[in-house]
Structures are given as structure tokens and as C-alpha cells.
Design an enzyme around this catalytic site. Structure first.
Site, mmCIF file in Angstrom:
data_model
loop_
_atom_site.group_PDB
_atom_site.id
_atom_site.type_symbol
_atom_site.label_atom_id
_atom_site.label_comp_id
_atom_site.label_asym_id
_atom_site.label_seq_id
_atom_site.Cartn_x
_atom_site.Cartn_y
_atom_site.Cartn_z
ATOM 1 N N SER A 118 0.817 -1.213 0.000
ATOM 2 C CA SER A 118 0.000 0.000 0.000
ATOM 3 C C SER A 118 0.854 1.269 0.000
ATOM 4 O O SER A 118 1.548 1.565 -0.972
ATOM 5 C CB SER A 118 -0.951 -0.045 1.198
ATOM 6 O OG SER A 118 -1.923 0.966 1.116
ATOM 7 N N ASP A 145 9.963 5.775 -10.236
ATOM 8 C CA ASP A 145 9.557 6.442 -11.478
ATOM 9 C C ASP A 145 10.314 7.747 -11.694
ATOM 10 O O ASP A 145 10.627 8.108 -12.828
ATOM 11 C CB ASP A 145 8.050 6.716 -11.459
ATOM 12 C CG ASP A 145 7.233 5.483 -11.804
ATOM 13 O OD1 ASP A 145 7.842 4.400 -11.979
ATOM 14 O OD2 ASP A 145 5.993 5.597 -11.908
ATOM 15 N N LYS A 162 -0.702 -4.236 -3.007
ATOM 16 C CA LYS A 162 -1.996 -3.690 -2.580
ATOM 17 C C LYS A 162 -2.086 -2.248 -3.069
ATOM 18 O O LYS A 162 -1.527 -1.339 -2.472
ATOM 19 C CB LYS A 162 -2.161 -3.737 -1.060
ATOM 20 C CG LYS A 162 -3.503 -3.177 -0.601
ATOM 21 C CD LYS A 162 -3.594 -3.106 0.911
ATOM 22 C CE LYS A 162 -4.923 -2.494 1.339
ATOM 23 N NZ LYS A 162 -5.068 -1.083 0.913
#
Length: 432
Positions: free
Chosen positions: A304, A315, A329
Site C-alpha cells: 500500500s 519512477d 496492494k
């Protein structure tokens, strides 16, 4: 001309009809305006609602024990939510309070994050320095029983409620662990779980270690303070951000932690059906460690919010992600208080990394894969050197400082040792 005799409906039929009408009325009154417009009452599946009412009536009439209407309706709501996904749930007053306590960082229990995996109650991660971690509970352990209650009959929230309790009271878990033929019986003593979500230390001069065990409301502030403390003796040459076995937590806290290393750009965005579930979170220019070389450790217990941070830093090419694939998740749960003091935890959106990758059921793939292990150093591994010979000539230059002995933490944690080695290599390349 034939004649038909009118028959009075049976008690069951009258009950079913009344329940169906009441259910339709409740759905119509309870539906928010936006949903009511898109799903008017006349489009509701009347046949299914009548079947529901019929099942309700038969349980009331024929079940071996008498069950009151309130219990049946709450069970129906629990089932309605639990069948959507593993994270949506109906919360009674105690469960609602427990959820608030865990978010705020203090509750009575044993200190584990659990979820449902293939219908089985599975430990996602034990929280640092709690009865669970000290007893050796591990991520992926399956909990078969809680104080003799088989977990296959319990919802996720019911299992969590059973494991919470008064500090000092004992709890017995039956654990199924991969690689073990027989289940393990483990008895633990509940404690007040005060989860300090951030801790830090220096691995070597210039190289820091920052552990975030879960994301609570103050985690971002604690990360900033920890980095400033580590920089008191000089600028950091490298930092290990440890998100292993971090089950997640508050979304805003994850954004704040990522913001400690990013000066600009998108951190995460969410997409759902309703307008208020479509959100974007970006980094601010006020960044405590914008240029410190960074390695982020993740594993299968990183879930999560931990995956949000790892995905954003990956990224934006801000750090190297090391370890093993994360949990996956990527869904957003919104906790909605209800008028009766209870609550609803409902999945309303999905997380996406800045490059548009969905975390859900995919996880974050590390840039450098390093599995868990322990470094064994044999006594014979050290070679004889000139300085060991009796009567060797002394160097005319300043004596070289002795290499700092490997700390016990690095000896026991192979992944952390590899992260430190990578940071040192990055610094060598930067100097060249």
C-alpha cells in the site's frame, strides 16, 4: 365462464413482500443523490431483492436457533462488503474504534498486520518491537486459529477484534508456516502497541539508515527530523530507506515521506468512479534530502503506502529500489462513519505511480533483486598481510585508520549490507 377463488397470501408471502418493499424503500432513501440518479429504484433487481427477503424469512422461521433481525441484517451487510474485495468491511463500534487507534499509533494487541490471501488469514507483516516480532512471527504465516477459534469462519475484522485486547492478557495462535509440516502453537502476551513508525541510526560515518515501519499521521515529520539529526555530524553520503514489512497506512503520510526526497513532480494519483476519489499528489520544493544518494529496501511485506513511496522514487529515478517484489496492494479504502456510531471501510479507488503503473495485484519490482539472507564470515577468510609479520617496517605515512568492524545489524541483514555496498559504489562513480 369460469370463476376463480381468491386466496389470502400466506404469512411467509406477506413477510417476504413486506421485507422486499422495506428493502426497496431503504435503498431509495439511503442512496446518495449521484447514485440515485444513475441507479433509480425502478432499475433495481426486484427478483433478487425478493429472493433476499425469502432467504431472510426462512432463516427467521427455520434456523436451529432464534436470530434477531438486527443480527441478520448486519450479517447481510458484512457479507455484502466482504464479497467485494479483501479490504472492504462493515465496522461495528469496537472495530471502528480499533481502526482509528491503529491509524493514530496506539492500541492493545500483539502487533501484526493481517489480510486475506486465498481466503486464509495471513500475516502481511509483524510490526517492529512488538510481541509478534519478538515471538518470530513472519510475513506469509497463515493464522489457522485464534484462541481455539478457526479463522476460516471469521471475517477479517472479526479476526482483528479477537486479537486486540487488554494489555497483559494472553492469546494463543495456531500458525501454518511454509516449509513446516505441522502447525505451530504460539502464545503471546498482549501489550499496548505504541508504534513509533520511524527510527534511524548511522551504519557507518556518512551513511545513514532510516526505517519506516508503517505510515502514521506524523511519519513525514518524523522522517524529516531523523534526517536532520543524522546530518548533525556532516552531510550524508548515502541513505538506506527501509520499507520492508511496512504494511502501509495513511496516504498523506506516504506523500510526505516521498516529499522528503523529491523537489517536484507527481508522487501518486488515484482513480475511482466518483469525482472526489480522483486525486493527484505532488512533491513540494521544501525538501530535506533532495540530493542524498538513496537505496530503498522493499520485500513481499511492503504494501500500500510503502509501495506508493517506492513507486514514486523509482519512477522519478530518485533512488535505487532493492530487495524483492512488493505485496501489490494498490487499492484505496475510505473509512465512512455511519449515523449509528459504526463505520464502513470501502474500496473507492486505485493507486497509480507517476508513470501510470497500477500497483494493484502487480506490486513494485525492484531495480536490484536481493533476497533475504545472513552473511557468514569464516575465521579463515582473512589473509596474512605484511603488517602481520613480526618486525615489519613501519610506513612513513600517517597510519591508516582501522576499518570499522561490520556491525551486528549488517552481519544479520544481508539485504541491508548490499544496500550499503551499493551506496558506496555510487559515491565512487560520482567522484570519478
Amino acid at each position: 365462464m369460469s370463476s376463480r377463488t381468491a386466496r389470502r397470501p400466506s404469512a411467509a408471502s406477506r413477510t417476504m413482500s413486506a421485507l422486499a418493499s422495506a428493502t426497496l424503500l431503504m435503498l431509495a432513501l439511503a442512496a446518495p443523490p449521484a447514485l440515485a440518479q444513475s441507479s433509480p429504484v425502478d432499475e433495481l433487481p426486484l427478483e433478487d431483492i425478493q429472493t433476499f427477503a425469502e432467504v431472510f424469512e426462512r432463516i427467521k422461521r427455520a434456523y436451529v436457533e432464534e436470530v434477531d433481525d438486527s443480527t441478520l441484517l448486519r450479517n447481510a451487510m458484512r457479507g455484502m462488503l466482504s464479497e467485494l474485495d479483501p479490504h472492504s468491511a462493515y465496522l461495528d463500534r469496537n472495530e471502528f474504534q480499533s481502526l482509528r487507534e491503529s491509524t493514530e499509533g496506539e492500541f492493545g494487541g500483539i502487533g501484526i498486520e493481517v489480510g486475506l490471501e486465498e481466503g486464509r488469514l495471513t500475516i502481511i507483516t509483524p510490526i517492529d518491537d512488538t510481541p509478534a516480532s519478538r515471538a518470530g512471527l513472519q510475513a506469509r504465516d497463515v493464522i489457522l486459529e485464534i484462541d481455539g477459534n478457526p479463522t476460516e469462519r471469521l471475517s477479517l475484522q472479526e479476526s482483528v477484534t479477537l486479537m486486540r485486547g487488554e494489555p497483559g492478557s494472553q492469546i494463543r495462535l495456531q500458525i501454518l508456516r511454509s516449509g513446516q509440516e505441522a502447525p505451530l502453537d504460539i502464545t503471546l502476551t498482549r501489550e499496548i502497541i505504541r508504534t513509533e513508525s520511524v527510527r534511524s541510526e548511522m551504519l557507518e560515518p556518512g551513511y545513514g539508515y532510516l526505517r519506516v515501519s508503517q505510515f502514521q499521521s506524523r511519519s513525514g515529520e518524523q522522517v524529516n527530523n531523523a534526517i536532520r539529526r543524522m546530518e548533525r555530524d556532516g552531510p550524508l553520503q548515502g541513505l538506506v530507506l527501509d520499507l520492508r514489512n511496512n504494511p502501509g497506512g495513511v496516504l498523506q503520510a506516504a506523500v510526505a515521506v516521498a516529499d522528503a526526497f523529491l523537489q517536484s513532480g507527481l508522487v501518486v494519483y488515484t482513480e475511482g468512479r466518483l469525482p472526489d476519489t480522483q486525486m493527484r499528489f505532488s512533491a513540494s520544493r521544501e525538501t530535506v534530502a533532495p540530493d542524498v544518494p538513496l537505496v530503498v529496501l522493499i520485500n513481499g511485506g511492503s504494501a500500500s503506502a510503502a509501495e506508493i513511496v517506492a513507486g514514486a522514487l523509482q519512477d522519478q529515478r530518485r533512488g535505487v529500489i532493492m530487495g524483492t517484489e512488493s505485496f501489490g496492494k494498490g487499492s484505496v479504502q475510505q473509512v465512512m462513519p455511519l449515523g449509528n456510531g459504526e463505520g464502513l471501510k470501502l474500496t473507492t479507488a486505485l493507486y497509480y505511480t507517476p508513470n501510470g503503473r497500477s500497483i494493484q495485484a502487480m506490486g513494485i519490482e525492484p531495480d536490484v533483486r536481493v533476497v533475504r539472507g545472513r552473511l557468514e564470515v569464516t575465521e579463515s577468510s582473512r589473509q596474512l598481510r605484511e603488517a602481520d609479520l613480526e618486525g615489519h617496517l613501519r610506513s612513513r605515512s600517517e597510519p591508516r585508520a582501522m576499518t570499522q568492524e561490520m556491525s551486528e545489524r549488517l552481519r544479520e541483514d544481508y539485504q541491508l549490507g548490499e544496500a550499503l555496498n551499493l551506496l558506496k559504489a555510487l559515491n565512487v562513480l560520482e567522484r570519478r
